[in-house]
Scaffold this active site. Structure first.
Site, short mmCIF file in Angstrom:
data_model
loop_
_atom_site.label_atom_id
_atom_site.label_comp_id
_atom_site.label_asym_id
_atom_site.label_seq_id
_atom_site.Cartn_x
_atom_site.Cartn_y
_atom_site.Cartn_z
N ASP A 144 0.85 -1.08 -0.03
CA ASP A 144 -0.18 0.03 -0.07
C ASP A 144 0.75 1.21 -0.11
OD1 ASP A 144 -2.45 -1.15 -0.01
OD2 ASP A 144 -3.01 -0.85 2.09
N LYS A 196 -3.27 3.59 -3.02
CA LYS A 196 -4.52 4.04 -2.78
C LYS A 196 -4.59 5.25 -1.97
CE LYS A 196 -7.58 -0.27 -2.70
NZ LYS A 196 -8.44 0.39 -3.28
N GLY A 214 -0.72 0.59 8.82
CA GLY A 214 -1.27 0.16 10.23
C GLY A 214 -1.60 -1.22 10.28
N THR A 253 -1.83 -0.17 14.57
CA THR A 253 -2.85 0.66 14.03
C THR A 253 -2.50 2.15 14.05
OG1 THR A 253 -5.16 1.34 13.38
CG2 THR A 253 -4.60 0.63 15.88
N ALA A 254 -2.93 2.92 13.13
CA ALA A 254 -2.67 4.35 13.38
C ALA A 254 -2.91 5.06 14.72
CB ALA A 254 -3.21 5.17 12.06
N MET A 302 -9.05 9.52 8.14
CA MET A 302 -9.53 10.01 6.95
C MET A 302 -10.25 11.19 7.01
SD MET A 302 -10.92 6.54 5.24
CE MET A 302 -10.16 4.72 5.80
#
Length: 269
Positions: free
Chosen positions: A42, A65, A98, A127-128, A179
């Site tokens: 990614d 992405k 993440g 994870t973030a 996001m």
């Protein structure tokens, strides 16, 4: 591990590469990187990870992405890459930023592998939210500040009911929005519309855990003014709640460089 009868000697490892710092990957991921014939990466994976740990002869494919970018690689094309290389007998490592289970398309990929009777393994990553909060000195469920934390996505495609916004806006939980940094005005407007707590602390953390990390602190009500001219880099994470007050006291990580550790979007042909 999948327990089906397999028709190919290839296999796929789906792994989380963590939030950015290359030193935060697991020992198991480091081992699998050394085994993989094909690595499908990614955009939000630190390229240093493959530079350090992948086999020199491994095929590394960047599958971009990126939010608000029409050139993002379609998930269907990524699925085909996974299945195709595994059907050719390759050990394929699917490397995600993440953790694989947090707001990724891992379900689509697992279903594609299962339909093709391909063996798979899943390796979790940091994870973030965990990485960003730790490196910003913001414990997500600090005693006396928050008893719970909620992880939420917010982008132009997100839709939540009025009751849901009211629940979030009045909650004492820590709210972590993925996001959301490019649509902060929309986020804070919805929270203020339903909230009795306009002074709730808000943090935006850019490129968490990397040498380019930046932490910006404001409140829900002041966000639109304080960040009116600010364009946050990708990835950025938003944390809202009383725990944000702890940043000033426990901020320990110093990073002041400008730029990005992550690749720009690259399309795989």
């Amino acid at each position: 591990m999948s327990d089906q009868t397999h028709t190919t000697s290839g296999r796929v490892i789906i792994a989380g590469a963590g939030p950015g710092d290359a030193d935060l990957i697991t020992v198991k991921l480091q081992q699998r990187l050394a085994e993989a014939d094909v690595i499908i990466v990614d955009r939000l994976v630190n390229p240093e990870i493959t530079d350090l740990y992948a086999r020199p002869d491994a095929l590394v494919l960047m599958t971009g992405k990126q939010g608000y970018h029409d050139g993002s690689v379609a998930q269907e094309d990524i699925n085909k890459l996974l299945v195709g290389h595994a059907m050719n007998g390759k050990t394929v490592l699917r490397l995600k930023g993440g953790d694989v289970a947090f707001f990724s398309n891992v379900l689509d990929e697992l279903q594609s592998l299962q339909e093709a009777n391909i063996k798979f393994e899943i390796i979790p990553g940091i994870t973030a939210a965990s990485g960003a909060s730790a490196y910003a000195g913001i414990p997500l469920t600090a005693r006396g500040y928050a008893k719970a934390v909620q992880f939420i996505t917010f982008n132009p495609c997100s839709f939540y009911s009025r009751d849901q916004w009211k629940a979030w806006a009045t909650s004492t939980d820590t709210l972590v929005f993925y996001m959301a940094a490019r649509n902060l005005d929309g986020l804070t407007e919805l929270l203020l519309r339903h909230s009795k707590k306009p002074n709730a602390p808000l943090a935006v953390i850019e490129q968490a855990t990397t040498k380019f990390q930046q932490v910006h602190i404001t409140t829900v009500s002041d966000c639109a003014i304080d960040f009116a001219t600010k364009k946050f880099s990708s990835p950025s994470l938003v944390i809202i709640g009383d725990v944000v007050k702890l940043h000033e006291q426990f901020s320990w990580y110093e990073a002041s460089k400008a730029g990005s550790v992550f690749h720009e979007l690259v399309t795989v042909k």
